[in-house]
Design an enzyme around this catalytic site. Structure first.
Site, short mmCIF file in Angstrom:
data_model
loop_
_atom_site.label_atom_id
_atom_site.label_comp_id
_atom_site.label_asym_id
_atom_site.label_seq_id
_atom_site.Cartn_x
_atom_site.Cartn_y
_atom_site.Cartn_z
N GLY A 50 -7.28 -58.95 13.11
CA GLY A 50 -8.59 -58.36 12.89
C GLY A 50 -8.76 -57.68 11.55
O GLY A 50 -9.76 -57.00 11.32
N CYS A 104 -32.75 -78.65 12.36
CA CYS A 104 -34.09 -78.46 12.90
C CYS A 104 -34.11 -77.21 13.78
O CYS A 104 -34.29 -77.27 14.99
CB CYS A 104 -34.52 -79.69 13.69
N GLU A 105 -33.86 -76.06 13.16
CA GLU A 105 -33.82 -74.75 13.81
C GLU A 105 -34.33 -73.71 12.83
O GLU A 105 -33.81 -73.62 11.71
CB GLU A 105 -32.39 -74.37 14.22
N GLU A 165 -1.01 -60.64 14.03
CA GLU A 165 -1.62 -61.97 14.09
C GLU A 165 -2.80 -62.10 13.12
O GLU A 165 -3.95 -62.22 13.54
CB GLU A 165 -2.09 -62.27 15.52
N PRO A 166 -2.56 -62.08 11.82
CA PRO A 166 -3.66 -62.30 10.88
C PRO A 166 -4.14 -63.74 10.91
O PRO A 166 -3.34 -64.68 10.97
CB PRO A 166 -3.03 -61.96 9.53
N ARG A 212 -21.77 -68.93 11.86
CA ARG A 212 -21.63 -67.48 11.99
C ARG A 212 -22.90 -66.69 11.68
O ARG A 212 -23.21 -65.73 12.40
CB ARG A 212 -20.46 -66.97 11.14
N TYR A 270 -23.88 -64.50 15.00
CA TYR A 270 -23.85 -63.04 15.06
C TYR A 270 -24.20 -62.38 13.73
O TYR A 270 -23.61 -61.36 13.35
CB TYR A 270 -22.52 -62.50 15.60
N ARG A 321 -8.19 -64.67 9.91
CA ARG A 321 -9.23 -64.56 8.89
C ARG A 321 -8.66 -64.01 7.58
O ARG A 321 -9.00 -64.47 6.50
CB ARG A 321 -10.32 -63.63 9.40
N TYR A 355 -13.36 -69.69 10.44
CA TYR A 355 -14.42 -69.96 11.41
C TYR A 355 -15.58 -70.75 10.81
O TYR A 355 -16.68 -70.74 11.34
CB TYR A 355 -14.94 -68.64 12.03
#
EC number: 4.1.1.20
Length: 437
Positions: free
Chosen positions: A251, A364-365, A293-294, A333, A337, A296, A393
């Site tokens: 994280g 088309c959004e 646990e890296p 992403r 979020y 990102r 990601y």
């Protein structure tokens, strides 16, 4: 632009172009097309080695595992294996890819809140190093399979310590109300530990927690360490449990925009070490091995995405839209979020800023917007937009929405480019489909 965004080997070359890994991004686009994910291998190696060296300099027993959900493919697994990292996988597909990469089995840690029978069997067959057990259902299954096979297996129990990281709700995972792990505060973690210690083929090495993602401070990690070590002392007295491994997850934050202020890797690691040492001494526990646990933080800012600029829509006194040939299919992403990114025109790095554009994807959004209000030189369809920090990601969460093929992935290092993943074709989209008539 903020020069802090030019991480690793990124620089502005004499042609006024963005360069990465010793290669002009314009030439990468000419060869591989757009959209295109590009990874700076030297930057990844630097991050990996900094994590490892910080532990080594403190003479601390540790494992650094690549949290591969950030970006999984054969080539990245091979790179991480060569750098002698452990590997965190969360699915049968990631495990299969690791096996194809000949990843050392004992360096693989298997996560996930709903491991299937076939996934558990595949991991047992490959004799992986550790299961991170997430719930009672999994613990029961693992006990049954290991008894049937008479096969010893090592586990960590994933615990939710009730610590909330300062991050988005969707990527906060250490609080009590979470789909992950055994809750510490309601007694589930203690119940799980007591059961696991009675299982004949299960070796409970320690505890795991993960409090969230994109974290810019260490207070949450320190609080989680305090809670888990204090409980471990109590469990040692109650059950004879010896905490040999404390896995505090990952994280660690990265810079997506100029507003982000991540800590140096050394600060994250040294703060963790200090806290584990202090609390272990205070509660009179032997110093456990520290695992992290890296994901990102190893690959995120080592990656950029290159797009071809396309159409524009000017709404006077409201907004200028600038469309690109990608969007939510290669970077979900922002839509998922509200993640923030920034970018530049890779072929006109130091040209005068004249306009403010909102970068629109081609899906088309209405929600397919990559960046709002980005200052750029006056752009046209000859330009290439580079978006920073897309190494985590991006490809991992890419889709074929609107039947758009996924982009290729290129690794660059020392002036050399390696095609890690080929561009999907329209034929690839049809490969698994069956005709009704």
């Amino acid at each position: 632009m903020d020069k802090r965004l030019l991480t690793g080997t990124m620089k502005i070359n004499k042609a006024n172009h963005l360069e990465i890994g010793g290669i002009d991004t314009v030439s990468l686009v000419e060869k591989y097309g757009t959209p295109l994910y590009v990874y700076d291998v030297s930057q990844i190696k630097y991050k990996v080695r900094t994590f490892k060296k910080t532990f080594q300099d403190r003479n601390i027993a540790a494992q650094v595992a690549y949290a591969s959900k950030a970006f999984s493919c054969l080539a990245i697994y091979q790179l991480m294996a060569k750098e002698e990292l452990s590997l965190d996988v969360v699915s049968g597909g990631e495990l299969y890819t690791a096996i194809q990469a000949n990843y050392p089995s004992k360096k693989i840690h298997f996560h996930g809140n709903n491991k299937s029978d076939s996934e558990i069997i595949a991991a047992l067959d490959y004799d992986i190093g550790c299961f991170v057990v997430d719930n009672f259902h999994e613990l029961k299954k693992l006990n049954e399979y290991t008894i049937q096979r008479k096969q010893k297996v090592s586990i960590l129990l994933r615990v939710t310590p009730g610590v909330e990281a300062h991050t988005h709700d969707y990527i906060t995972t250490g609080q009590t109300d979470s789909k992950f792990g055994f809750d510490l505060n309601n007694g589930q973690a203690q119940q799980a530990l007591q059961s696991a210690l009675e299982m004949p083929y299960i070796d409970t090495m320690g505890l795991h927690c993960h409090i969230g993602s994109q974290i810019f401070e260490t207070d949450g990690f320190r609080l989680a360490v305090d809670k888990l070590l204090t409980e471990s002392k109590k469990w040692q007295e109650l059950f004879g449990f010896h905490l040999r491994v404390l896995n505090v997850g990952g994280g660690f934050g990265i810079r997506y925009t100029a507003e982000d202020e991540p800590l140096p890797i050394e600060d994250y690691v040294n703060n963790l070490i200090d806290e584990v040492q202090i609390v272990s001494a205070n509660v009179q526990l032997p110093m456990p091995e520290i695992w992290i646990e890296p994901g990102r933080s190893l690959v995120g800012d080592a990656g950029i995405t290159l797009y071809q600029v396309g159409s524009q829509k000017v709404i006077p006194d409201v907004r200028n839209y600038l469309a690109i040939d990608g969007g939510m299919t290669d970077n979900i992403r922002p839509a998922l979020y509200d993640a923030k990114y920034t970018g530049v025109l890779a072929n006109r790095m130091e040209d005068k800023i004249e306009e403010t554009y909102s970068i629109a994807g081609k899906c088309c959004e209405s929600g397919d917007m990559l960046i709002w209000d980005l200052p750029l030189p006056k752009a046209d369809d000859k330009d290439i937009l580079a978006v920073f920090s897309t190494g985590a990601y991006g490809y991992a969460m890419a889709s074929n929405y609107n039947r758009i093929p996924r982009p290729p992935v290129v690794f660059v290092e020392n002036g050399q480019a390696f095609l890690a993943i080929k561009r999907e074709s329209y034929a690839d989209l049809m490969r698994l489909e069956c005709s009704l008539y």
